[in-house]
Design an enzyme around this catalytic site. Sequence first.
Site, PDB file in Angstrom:
ATOM      1  N   LYS A  72       3.945  18.801  33.701  1.00  0.00           N
ATOM      2  CA  LYS A  72       3.143  19.585  33.031  1.00  0.00           C
ATOM      3  C   LYS A  72       3.660  19.164  31.252  1.00  0.00           C
ATOM      4  CE  LYS A  72       5.057  23.239  35.856  1.00  0.00           C
ATOM      5  NZ  LYS A  72       5.581  24.743  35.563  1.00  0.00           N
ATOM      6  N   ASP A 108       1.961  30.263  33.667  1.00  0.00           N
ATOM      7  CA  ASP A 108       4.101  30.876  34.154  1.00  0.00           C
ATOM      8  C   ASP A 108       4.043  32.083  33.707  1.00  0.00           C
ATOM      9  OD1 ASP A 108       4.318  28.882  36.139  1.00  0.00           O
ATOM     10  OD2 ASP A 108       4.767  27.362  34.578  1.00  0.00           O
ATOM     11  N   GLY A 134      15.013  25.115  28.813  1.00  0.00           N
ATOM     12  CA  GLY A 134      14.063  24.417  29.249  1.00  0.00           C
ATOM     13  C   GLY A 134      12.682  25.178  29.005  1.00  0.00           C
TER      14      GLY A 134
HETATM   15  P1  ATR Z   1      12.977  23.611  33.193  1.00  0.00           P
HETATM   16  O1  ATR Z   1      11.960  22.991  32.678  1.00  0.00           O
HETATM   17  O2  ATR Z   1      13.302  23.768  34.768  1.00  0.00           O
HETATM   18  O3  ATR Z   1      14.091  24.745  32.927  1.00  0.00           O
HETATM   19  P2  ATR Z   1      15.175  21.843  32.021  1.00  0.00           P
HETATM   20  O4  ATR Z   1      14.460  21.901  31.071  1.00  0.00           O
HETATM   21  O5  ATR Z   1      15.796  20.348  32.841  1.00  0.00           O
HETATM   22  O6  ATR Z   1      14.505  22.518  33.346  1.00  0.00           O
HETATM   23  O7  ATR Z   1      16.224  23.386  32.062  1.00  0.00           O
HETATM   24  C1  ATR Z   1      17.576  23.839  32.716  1.00  0.00           C
HETATM   25  C2  ATR Z   1      17.724  24.446  32.006  1.00  0.00           C
HETATM   26  O8  ATR Z   1      19.471  24.983  32.622  1.00  0.00           O
HETATM   27  C3  ATR Z   1      18.197  23.783  31.150  1.00  0.00           C
HETATM   28  O9  ATR Z   1      18.840  25.501  29.587  1.00  0.00           O
HETATM   29  C4  ATR Z   1      20.221  23.381  30.629  1.00  0.00           C
HETATM   30  O10 ATR Z   1      20.671  23.773  29.893  1.00  0.00           O
HETATM   31  P3  ATR Z   1      21.343  22.473  28.457  1.00  0.00           P
HETATM   32  O11 ATR Z   1      19.790  22.626  27.560  1.00  0.00           O
HETATM   33  O12 ATR Z   1      22.473  22.689  27.511  1.00  0.00           O
HETATM   34  O13 ATR Z   1      20.868  21.008  29.369  1.00  0.00           O
HETATM   35  C5  ATR Z   1      20.721  24.835  31.982  1.00  0.00           C
HETATM   36  N1  ATR Z   1      21.391  24.308  32.771  1.00  0.00           N
HETATM   37  C6  ATR Z   1      21.004  22.959  33.631  1.00  0.00           C
HETATM   38  N2  ATR Z   1      22.358  22.822  34.327  1.00  0.00           N
HETATM   39  C7  ATR Z   1      23.250  23.483  33.363  1.00  0.00           C
HETATM   40  C8  ATR Z   1      24.508  23.858  33.630  1.00  0.00           C
HETATM   41  N3  ATR Z   1      25.524  23.159  34.162  1.00  0.00           N
HETATM   42  N4  ATR Z   1      24.951  24.861  33.240  1.00  0.00           N
HETATM   43  C9  ATR Z   1      24.688  25.450  31.999  1.00  0.00           C
HETATM   44  N5  ATR Z   1      23.590  25.345  31.340  1.00  0.00           N
HETATM   45  C10 ATR Z   1      22.832  24.362  32.738  1.00  0.00           C
END
Ligand code: ATR
Length: 281
Positions: A72, A108, A134
Amino acid sequence: MSILSGKARLAGVIGWPVGHSRSPRLHGYWIDRLGLDAAYLPLPVRPEDFADCVRALMRMGFAGANVTVPHKEAAFALCDIRDAAAEAIGAVNTLVFRDGKICGSNTDAFGFIENLRQSVPVLPRGPALVLGAGGAARAVIHALLEAGYTDLRIANRTRARAEDLCRAFAREGCFLAPLDWSQIGPALTDTALLVNTTSLGMNGQPPLEIDLTPLPTDALVTDIVYVPLETPLLAAARTRGNPVVDGLGMLLHQARPGFAAWFDQPGLPTVDEGLRRFVLG
Ligand code: ATR
């Protein structure tokens, strides 16, 4: 699949991998229902080949394509023209090839808010709490601001990412506050809309473990995760009486503008129960 003529209009979804995508099923349903001379294909493209493949699709006469993970941001960079949502979100999920130009939009945010609008009689007014920071959170935050929400709290495991989003989306008259993950509980007390944008709760991922006790029971709870359709968060919210909206509708609604543009439709295709069942099936 219906038989195509030599003039069939072509589109698809570009991702890596792309085998999990439900978009071919979703667009195929509409193509079939409307009896169109058109096809929508899964297009597995490696990141290093993305730009070449997009340009090749344009030269091959495709009308456009959807773009999914991990492309993206690359799509955003490649576009000649971008819509306002794409500019705000920094990512493109829908490409339309027009007069030799790559036109990018981000649907989106539209998909997120249209799903809520179709699912509840009125959008709740009051503070919105967004979990995650994210790419999905960016689309949700843009949608909420455009829909008139003026009090947004963004809670993220990595607080710095929430702070970045608050800065990026700052606008006159709106209050955006970054929160630590540990501040979710206190923030729930006056939350009108709770949105999970993290991958937590998705099949194969850890559950999203938050205690909903402080959340008012009339607060709307929604999740962008749709596998499973009812995430543990939505199940917990429903059990205590909160209205809930699942994430499948966001996927379905985000697809509508691209479909109308590629396949030359006078209006957006409809999202109904039959489509939901078919896409899940
Ligand atoms: P996307 O583009 O699909 O939103 P991403 O950029 O990888 O994917 O974001 C994933 C989100 O899930 C992030 O907010 C991530 O938190 P971090 O910024 O701290 O990485 C969150 N996330 C993923 N695993 C997590 C976990 N175990 N606990 C809390 N937040 C989590």
